[in-house]
Write a protein that holds these residues in place. Structure first.
Motif, PDB file in Angstrom:
ATOM      1  N   THR A  80     -32.949 -25.248   6.967  1.00  0.00           N
ATOM      2  CA  THR A  80     -34.192 -26.000   7.093  1.00  0.00           C
ATOM      3  C   THR A  80     -33.901 -27.334   7.764  1.00  0.00           C
ATOM      4  N   VAL A  81     -34.551 -27.576   8.889  1.00  0.00           N
ATOM      5  CA  VAL A  81     -34.364 -28.815   9.650  1.00  0.00           C
ATOM      6  C   VAL A  81     -35.374 -29.847   9.162  1.00  0.00           C
ATOM      7  N   ALA A  82     -34.890 -31.005   8.750  1.00  0.00           N
ATOM      8  CA  ALA A  82     -35.758 -32.054   8.223  1.00  0.00           C
ATOM      9  C   ALA A  82     -36.623 -32.652   9.322  1.00  0.00           C
ATOM     10  N   LYS A  83     -37.763 -33.183   8.930  1.00  0.00           N
ATOM     11  CA  LYS A  83     -38.624 -33.876   9.890  1.00  0.00           C
ATOM     12  C   LYS A  83     -37.980 -35.191  10.309  1.00  0.00           C
ATOM     13  N   GLU A  84     -38.447 -35.769  11.386  1.00  0.00           N
ATOM     14  CA  GLU A  84     -37.941 -37.045  11.870  1.00  0.00           C
ATOM     15  C   GLU A  84     -38.460 -38.190  10.994  1.00  0.00           C
ATOM     16  N   ASN A  85     -37.734 -39.299  10.981  1.00  0.00           N
ATOM     17  CA  ASN A  85     -38.173 -40.472  10.237  1.00  0.00           C
ATOM     18  C   ASN A  85     -39.528 -40.933  10.756  1.00  0.00           C
ATOM     19  N   ALA A  86     -40.433 -41.174   9.856  1.00  0.00           N
ATOM     20  CA  ALA A  86     -41.777 -41.656  10.180  1.00  0.00           C
ATOM     21  C   ALA A  86     -42.588 -40.660  11.004  1.00  0.00           C
ATOM     22  N   GLN A  87     -42.183 -39.399  11.011  1.00  0.00           N
ATOM     23  CA  GLN A  87     -42.968 -38.399  11.734  1.00  0.00           C
ATOM     24  C   GLN A  87     -44.300 -38.177  11.032  1.00  0.00           C
ATOM     25  N   ALA A  88     -45.366 -38.174  11.803  1.00  0.00           N
ATOM     26  CA  ALA A  88     -46.700 -38.025  11.242  1.00  0.00           C
ATOM     27  C   ALA A  88     -46.884 -36.639  10.651  1.00  0.00           C
ATOM     28  N   ALA A  89     -47.779 -36.544   9.687  1.00  0.00           N
ATOM     29  CA  ALA A  89     -48.079 -35.260   9.059  1.00  0.00           C
ATOM     30  C   ALA A  89     -48.666 -34.292  10.080  1.00  0.00           C
ATOM     31  N   ASP A  90     -48.355 -33.011   9.895  1.00  0.00           N
ATOM     32  CA  ASP A  90     -48.928 -31.934  10.715  1.00  0.00           C
ATOM     33  C   ASP A  90     -48.663 -32.140  12.202  1.00  0.00           C
ATOM     34  N   THR A  91     -47.436 -32.542  12.527  1.00  0.00           N
ATOM     35  CA  THR A  91     -47.056 -32.699  13.930  1.00  0.00           C
ATOM     36  C   THR A  91     -45.734 -31.992  14.189  1.00  0.00           C
ATOM     37  N   ILE A  92     -45.499 -31.714  15.468  1.00  0.00           N
ATOM     38  CA  ILE A  92     -44.208 -31.219  15.944  1.00  0.00           C
ATOM     39  C   ILE A  92     -43.792 -32.095  17.110  1.00  0.00           C
ATOM     40  N   VAL A  93     -42.571 -32.588  17.069  1.00  0.00           N
ATOM     41  CA  VAL A  93     -42.060 -33.432  18.147  1.00  0.00           C
ATOM     42  C   VAL A  93     -40.853 -32.747  18.781  1.00  0.00           C
ATOM     43  N   SER A  94     -40.488 -33.217  19.955  1.00  0.00           N
ATOM     44  CA  SER A  94     -39.416 -32.577  20.719  1.00  0.00           C
ATOM     45  C   SER A  94     -38.111 -32.510  19.940  1.00  0.00           C
ATOM     46  N   GLN A  95     -37.799 -33.563  19.162  1.00  0.00           N
ATOM     47  CA  GLN A  95     -36.555 -33.572  18.408  1.00  0.00           C
ATOM     48  C   GLN A  95     -36.512 -32.459  17.363  1.00  0.00           C
ATOM     49  N   ASN A  96     -37.667 -32.069  16.835  1.00  0.00           N
ATOM     50  CA  ASN A  96     -37.697 -30.940  15.901  1.00  0.00           C
ATOM     51  C   ASN A  96     -37.151 -29.685  16.564  1.00  0.00           C
ATOM     52  N   ILE A  97     -37.639 -29.405  17.769  1.00  0.00           N
ATOM     53  CA  ILE A  97     -37.234 -28.194  18.490  1.00  0.00           C
ATOM     54  C   ILE A  97     -35.765 -28.256  18.880  1.00  0.00           C
ATOM     55  N   ILE A  98     -35.337 -29.406  19.375  1.00  0.00           N
ATOM     56  CA  ILE A  98     -33.943 -29.572  19.802  1.00  0.00           C
ATOM     57  C   ILE A  98     -32.993 -29.360  18.618  1.00  0.00           C
ATOM     58  N   LYS A  99     -33.344 -29.917  17.466  1.00  0.00           N
ATOM     59  CA  LYS A  99     -32.471 -29.785  16.290  1.00  0.00           C
ATOM     60  C   LYS A  99     -32.502 -28.377  15.716  1.00  0.00           C
ATOM     61  N   MET A 100     -33.658 -27.719  15.771  1.00  0.00           N
ATOM     62  CA  MET A 100     -33.708 -26.324  15.311  1.00  0.00           C
ATOM     63  C   MET A 100     -32.798 -25.453  16.166  1.00  0.00           C
ATOM     64  N   TRP A 101     -32.860 -25.628  17.477  1.00  0.00           N
ATOM     65  CA  TRP A 101     -32.017 -24.840  18.385  1.00  0.00           C
ATOM     66  C   TRP A 101     -30.538 -25.106  18.116  1.00  0.00           C
ATOM     67  N   SER A 102     -30.186 -26.360  17.815  1.00  0.00           N
ATOM     68  CA  SER A 102     -28.778 -26.710  17.586  1.00  0.00           C
ATOM     69  C   SER A 102     -28.239 -26.128  16.287  1.00  0.00           C
ATOM     70  N   ARG A 103     -29.138 -25.714  15.362  1.00  0.00           N
ATOM     71  CA  ARG A 103     -28.698 -25.144  14.086  1.00  0.00           C
ATOM     72  C   ARG A 103     -28.718 -23.619  14.100  1.00  0.00           C
ATOM     73  N   LEU A 104     -29.113 -23.036  15.230  1.00  0.00           N
ATOM     74  CA  LEU A 104     -29.092 -21.573  15.354  1.00  0.00           C
ATOM     75  C   LEU A 104     -27.674 -21.104  15.638  1.00  0.00           C
ATOM     76  N   TRP A 105     -27.231 -20.095  14.918  1.00  0.00           N
ATOM     77  CA  TRP A 105     -25.913 -19.491  15.160  1.00  0.00           C
ATOM     78  C   TRP A 105     -25.803 -19.108  16.631  1.00  0.00           C
ATOM     79  N   THR A 106     -24.710 -19.501  17.275  1.00  0.00           N
ATOM     80  CA  THR A 106     -24.602 -19.333  18.727  1.00  0.00           C
ATOM     81  C   THR A 106     -24.754 -17.880  19.172  1.00  0.00           C
ATOM     82  N   ARG A 107     -24.250 -16.934  18.369  1.00  0.00           N
ATOM     83  CA  ARG A 107     -24.336 -15.533  18.771  1.00  0.00           C
ATOM     84  C   ARG A 107     -25.758 -14.979  18.648  1.00  0.00           C
ATOM     85  N   SER A 108     -26.645 -15.749  18.013  1.00  0.00           N
ATOM     86  CA  SER A 108     -28.035 -15.321  17.886  1.00  0.00           C
ATOM     87  C   SER A 108     -28.908 -15.824  19.032  1.00  0.00           C
TER      88      SER A 108
END
Length: 241
Positions: A80-108
């Motif tokens: 589970t990737v944490a939200k960014e500091n002070a990220q507004a409710a019910d939003t998605i920001v670019s850093q969310n996507i970048i960090k999710m991708w970085s936590r995906l197992w490379t072979r996946s």
């Protein structure tokens, strides 16, 4: 070294049991409708298996019931990737996507797919990475009849579903490689019909059943040989409330 004895090691296996349980769908229609609609039986025969498949898919994502497929959002392998500091409710920001991708197992990375609640889609279209005074879009929309039917993030398809959580909750956007999920079934969908179930009300009854069980093949998220951040084939963005 040449001529030296190779050091042996013992493999460890993760043991789990799969015991398919029954999913069922039942449909009724009066004989008047059945007579008037010659294709009714075929329509029900197409719709019921689709609904059974939806229930199985929902359990594979969210399932909690014992004996049925275990959901990736409730399992130990989930990162589970944490939200960014002070990220507004019910939003998605670019850093969310970048960090999710970085936590995906490379072979996946060759197999993973983004699953989203459809309400998330408008925000994805606005995501970008700043480059000087300009920027680059992070989300690439579908490219028409001759191109890709789905949008993409990091080159992987973005598929809206009804079983992703509502916007802002854990599970509204999930990055998952279901090749790392084991699904077992007991044969194909079984279909049967009867006029006797509701004989007194002059209705035809259709019944469809199928048996499934499943769970992630990972016991827990992986700590890389060199690195500290755990990785997994299943990554979700934490709630932004």
């Amino acid at each position: 070294a040449e001529g030296q004895t190779i050091t042996a090691s013992q493999m460890k296996f993760y043991k789990y049991n799969l015991k398919p349980e029954k999913y069922a769908a039942l449909a009724y229609a009066t004989n008047e409708i059945a007579r008037d609609a010659a294709l009714l039986g075929r329509e029900i025969g197409e719709a019921a298996p689709m609904e059974l498949a939806f229930m199985v898919d929902d359990d594979m994502m969210n399932g909690l019931a014992a004996g049925y497929p275990k959901g990736v959002l409730t399992g130990a392998p989930l990162v589970t990737v944490a939200k960014e500091n002070a990220q507004a409710a019910d939003t998605i920001v670019s850093q969310n996507i970048i960090k999710m991708w970085s936590r995906l197992w490379t072979r996946s990375r060759a197999n993973a797919v983004w699953f989203i609640n459809q309400d998330v889609e408008p925000q994805l279209t606005q995501l970008s990475i700043a480059i000087g005074t300009a920027g680059q879009l992070l989300y690439m929309p579908p490219t028409g009849l001759s191109g890709q039917p789905y949008g993409t993030l990091y080159g992987r398809p973005v598929i809206p579903t009804e079983f992703n959580a509502t916007w802002g909750d854990l599970g509204d956007i999930v990055l998952a490689d279901f090749s790392q999920y084991k699904l077992a079934n007991m044969g194909a969908v079984q279909a049967a019909s009867s006029m006797h179930v509701q004989f007194l009300t002059d209705q035809m009854c259709w019944r469809f059943t199928v048996e499934y069980d499943g769970q992630p093949t990972w016991k827990a998220a992986l700590t890389p040989y060199k690195g500290s951040n755990t990785v997994s084939p299943f990554v979700a963005l934490a709630a932004r409330a």
